[in-house]
Design a protein around this motif. Structure first.
Motif, PDB file in Angstrom:
ATOM      1  N   ALA A 195      48.533  41.557  36.468  1.00 49.82           N
ATOM      2  CA  ALA A 195      49.903  41.107  36.219  1.00 49.82           C
ATOM      3  C   ALA A 195      49.935  39.703  35.621  1.00 49.82           C
ATOM      4  N   ARG A 196      49.103  38.807  36.131  1.00 48.24           N
ATOM      5  CA  ARG A 196      49.127  37.431  35.639  1.00 48.24           C
ATOM      6  C   ARG A 196      48.572  37.346  34.217  1.00 48.24           C
ATOM      7  N   THR A 197      47.536  38.112  33.908  1.00 52.26           N
ATOM      8  CA  THR A 197      46.991  38.111  32.548  1.00 52.26           C
ATOM      9  C   THR A 197      48.027  38.600  31.548  1.00 52.26           C
ATOM     10  N   GLN A 198      48.747  39.691  31.911  1.00 52.52           N
ATOM     11  CA  GLN A 198      49.767  40.199  31.008  1.00 52.52           C
ATOM     12  C   GLN A 198      50.893  39.180  30.808  1.00 52.52           C
ATOM     13  N   LYS A 199      51.203  38.449  31.854  1.00 49.36           N
ATOM     14  CA  LYS A 199      52.233  37.409  31.735  1.00 49.36           C
ATOM     15  C   LYS A 199      51.797  36.333  30.745  1.00 49.36           C
ATOM     16  N   TYR A 200      50.531  35.907  30.811  1.00 52.78           N
ATOM     17  CA  TYR A 200      50.023  34.912  29.872  1.00 52.78           C
ATOM     18  C   TYR A 200      50.051  35.442  28.438  1.00 52.78           C
ATOM     19  N   LEU A 201      49.622  36.698  28.249  1.00 52.31           N
ATOM     20  CA  LEU A 201      49.583  37.268  26.894  1.00 52.31           C
ATOM     21  C   LEU A 201      50.981  37.384  26.310  1.00 52.31           C
ATOM     22  N   ASP A 202      51.958  37.741  27.139  1.00 54.56           N
ATOM     23  CA  ASP A 202      53.333  37.824  26.640  1.00 54.56           C
ATOM     24  C   ASP A 202      53.853  36.456  26.222  1.00 54.56           C
ATOM     25  N   SER A 203      53.476  35.435  26.971  1.00 57.36           N
ATOM     26  CA  SER A 203      53.921  34.093  26.593  1.00 57.36           C
ATOM     27  C   SER A 203      53.253  33.628  25.295  1.00 57.36           C
ATOM     28  N   TYR A 204      52.027  34.087  25.030  1.00 56.09           N
ATOM     29  CA  TYR A 204      51.359  33.743  23.778  1.00 56.09           C
ATOM     30  C   TYR A 204      51.916  34.514  22.597  1.00 56.09           C
ATOM     31  N   GLY A 205      52.554  35.663  22.841  1.00 55.08           N
ATOM     32  CA  GLY A 205      52.980  36.526  21.738  1.00 55.08           C
ATOM     33  C   GLY A 205      51.799  37.099  20.998  1.00 55.08           C
ATOM     34  N   ILE A 206      50.797  37.554  21.742  1.00 56.92           N
ATOM     35  CA  ILE A 206      49.532  37.941  21.136  1.00 56.92           C
ATOM     36  C   ILE A 206      49.512  39.387  20.683  1.00 56.92           C
ATOM     37  N   GLY A 207      50.473  40.195  21.125  1.00 54.10           N
ATOM     38  CA  GLY A 207      50.547  41.576  20.690  1.00 54.10           C
ATOM     39  C   GLY A 207      49.572  42.503  21.387  1.00 54.10           C
ATOM     40  N   LEU A 208      49.096  42.154  22.598  1.00 54.22           N
ATOM     41  CA  LEU A 208      48.162  42.984  23.355  1.00 54.22           C
ATOM     42  C   LEU A 208      48.803  43.392  24.673  1.00 54.22           C
ATOM     43  N   THR A 209      48.450  44.589  25.146  1.00 52.10           N
ATOM     44  CA  THR A 209      48.907  45.084  26.445  1.00 52.10           C
ATOM     45  C   THR A 209      47.686  45.428  27.280  1.00 52.10           C
ATOM     46  N   VAL A 210      47.605  44.830  28.464  1.00 51.24           N
ATOM     47  CA  VAL A 210      46.483  45.095  29.364  1.00 51.24           C
ATOM     48  C   VAL A 210      46.769  46.393  30.108  1.00 51.24           C
ATOM     49  N   SER A 211      45.896  47.379  29.942  1.00 56.20           N
ATOM     50  CA  SER A 211      46.081  48.664  30.608  1.00 56.20           C
ATOM     51  C   SER A 211      45.483  48.691  32.004  1.00 56.20           C
ATOM     52  N   LYS A 212      44.371  47.976  32.228  1.00 54.43           N
ATOM     53  CA  LYS A 212      43.744  47.996  33.545  1.00 54.43           C
ATOM     54  C   LYS A 212      42.763  46.844  33.666  1.00 54.43           C
ATOM     55  N   VAL A 213      42.650  46.323  34.888  1.00 51.40           N
ATOM     56  CA  VAL A 213      41.662  45.287  35.207  1.00 51.40           C
ATOM     57  C   VAL A 213      40.783  45.827  36.327  1.00 51.40           C
ATOM     58  N   ASN A 214      39.484  45.883  36.095  1.00 52.62           N
ATOM     59  CA  ASN A 214      38.526  46.378  37.083  1.00 52.62           C
ATOM     60  C   ASN A 214      37.706  45.215  37.624  1.00 52.62           C
ATOM     61  N   LEU A 215      37.667  45.101  38.951  1.00 53.42           N
ATOM     62  CA  LEU A 215      36.819  44.100  39.598  1.00 53.42           C
ATOM     63  C   LEU A 215      35.435  44.717  39.774  1.00 53.42           C
ATOM     64  N   GLU A 216      34.526  44.391  38.875  1.00 49.22           N
ATOM     65  CA  GLU A 216      33.209  45.023  38.860  1.00 49.22           C
ATOM     66  C   GLU A 216      32.287  44.488  39.936  1.00 49.22           C
ATOM     67  N   GLY A 217      32.481  43.270  40.379  1.00 46.60           N
ATOM     68  CA  GLY A 217      31.607  42.729  41.412  1.00 46.60           C
ATOM     69  C   GLY A 217      32.109  41.407  41.936  1.00 46.60           C
ATOM     70  N   ALA A 218      31.878  41.210  43.233  1.00 46.61           N
ATOM     71  CA  ALA A 218      32.219  39.936  43.864  1.00 46.61           C
ATOM     72  C   ALA A 218      31.236  39.724  45.013  1.00 46.61           C
ATOM     73  N   HIS A 219      30.421  38.721  44.894  1.00 44.71           N
ATOM     74  CA  HIS A 219      29.404  38.476  45.918  1.00 44.71           C
ATOM     75  C   HIS A 219      29.073  36.998  45.952  1.00 44.71           C
ATOM     76  N   ALA A 220      28.402  36.610  47.005  1.00 46.36           N
ATOM     77  CA  ALA A 220      28.010  35.212  47.162  1.00 46.36           C
ATOM     78  C   ALA A 220      26.866  34.876  46.209  1.00 46.36           C
ATOM     79  N   PRO A 221      26.673  33.614  45.897  1.00 47.65           N
ATOM     80  CA  PRO A 221      25.545  33.232  45.039  1.00 47.65           C
ATOM     81  C   PRO A 221      24.217  33.640  45.662  1.00 47.65           C
ATOM     82  N   GLU A 222      23.222  33.843  44.821  1.00 46.55           N
ATOM     83  CA  GLU A 222      21.913  34.308  45.281  1.00 46.55           C
ATOM     84  C   GLU A 222      21.264  33.330  46.247  1.00 46.55           C
ATOM     85  N   GLU A 223      21.556  32.050  46.127  1.00 45.14           N
ATOM     86  CA  GLU A 223      20.924  31.052  46.992  1.00 45.14           C
ATOM     87  C   GLU A 223      21.305  31.232  48.465  1.00 45.14           C
TER      88      GLU A 223
END
Length: 383
Positions: A195-223
């Protein structure tokens, strides 16, 4: 009048006189045509140039240029595409699928696929609200919704899309705790970034529509991955124990409520029973009072007999008064009746006592009384 008719002065259309030497030379005809065209544009052929091979090359080049201009003006736009036409660098119109034309050397046509779903991925280390660092990777799927805005408003739309998505992701991760980002908050995080990305793109007038955002991974640093796994395991144990406790509570609480409800109902029933019994006893006492007032002696004796019968009915022992003395004879009816009942039951094969069995027991009790009476009399006389 035709040039070859009589009186025509033997003048051919190219300004020469017709002689007896045959048709005019083709090179001369082409040369004269080029000279006339050159005169129209204010140029003259160079002196001494016979024009033997120069004329055909220029004509061929001119024809090729015309064909190239015609070829460049015809464009075929696919069903999945739309095209923006710029006339002298300024937006003119948007063309749909089909055979389209544009002015050569004046119009510029830019085609874009508006149905293909494209994807951009990004991965970065981000700081959470509780000051922890996490590695987050997402992919953004998008389509071109307005080809005019996509072509003209932003110089690099895809780069702007990546920057908008990263900004939205940092905002959401920075507003959440690490545990939420890594566990149950993954789905809601992807939705908020979308939702927030689409809001930014609309404010830019960039002519793109975000269909889906996938969270591919979220983990702690290797250290700190090992320590984080320990923390995750401890939290999973916490959730498991909490679920077990809730399951136990969900099982024991309804049972306790049911028992409490049963006790309340039993108490209410006992209350109603006691109240009804008290009302009955009060009514009985009032009726008994009326009878007592009518005949006191009879009522008193009857009450005494009823009281004694009520007391003796609850004990297996019977005391009998002996005539002419103060001795009392004790009959162990409980043992006598118990033995007789067991014998009768064994003889009848485990059946209930019948009326004949009861009569038999009664006769045996009376015989026992008669047998004990002479010994009791002799004891009295001796005294």
């Amino acid at each position: 009048m035709a040039w070859n008719e009589p009186g025509g002065n033997n003048q051919d259309p190219w300004g020469g006189r017709r002689g007896n030497d045959g048709p005019p030379d083709l090179d001369q005809v082409i040369k004269k045509a080029m000279d006339k065209m050159g005169g129209l544009f204010g140029s003259k052929p160079p002196a001494g140039n016979s024009g033997g091979g120069f004329g055909p090359i220029v004509v061929i080049a001119l024809i090729i240029g015309v064909l190239a201009a015609l070829y460049d003006s015809v464009n075929i736009i696919d069903q999945r595409e739309q095209a923006v036409v710029l006339r002298l660098g300024k937006y003119y119109e948007t063309l749909g699928p089909g055979l389209q034309f544009k002015l050569p050397l004046i119009d510029t046509l830019i085609k874009e696929n508006v149905t293909r779903v494209q994807s951009k991925s990004l991965k970065s280390k981000m700081l959470t609200e509780d000051e922890n660092i996490v590695d987050v990777a997402i992919s953004v799927q998008y389509v071109i919704s307005d080809v005019k805005d996509y072509v003209l408003n932003v110089r690099d739309p895809q780069s702007s899309l990546v920057q908008a998505a990263e900004s939205a992701l940092r905002h959401e991760v920075g507003s959440s705790e690490m545990h939420f980002v890594l566990t149950e908050g993954r789905e809601s995080l992807a939705s908020e970034v979308h939702a927030r990305t689409q809001k930014y793109l609309d404010s830019y007038g960039i002519g793109l529509t975000v269909s889906k955002v996938n969270l591919e991974g979220a983990h702690a640093p290797e250290e700190v991955q090992d320590a984080f796994l320990d923390v995750t395991k401890a939290r999973e144990d916490e959730v498991r124990l909490r679920n077990e406790a809730e399951t136990y509570a969900n099982g024991i609480i309804p049972e306790a409520r049911g028992q409490a409800q049963r006790q309340l109902e039993e108490a209410n029933a006992y209350k109603e029973q006691v109240v009804a019994q008290a009302i009955g006893e009060a009514s009985r006492f009032e009726q008994l009072l009326v009878e007592y007032q009518r005949s006191p002696e009879v009522t008193r004796e009857r009450m005494y007999i009823d009281a004694v019968q009520g007391v003796l009915a609850k004990t297996p022992k019977v005391l009998m008064d002996v005539e002419g003395g103060n001795n009392m004879m004790y009959l162990p009816l409980d043992k006598i009746v118990g033995n007789r009942v067991s014998d009768s039951v064994s003889e009848s094969g485990g059946q209930h006592l019948t009326a004949s069995d009861l009569d038999k027991v009664t006769r045996q009790v009376m015989d026992e009384i008669r047998q004990r009476q002479p010994s009791i009399r002799r004891t009295r006389e001796a005294r």
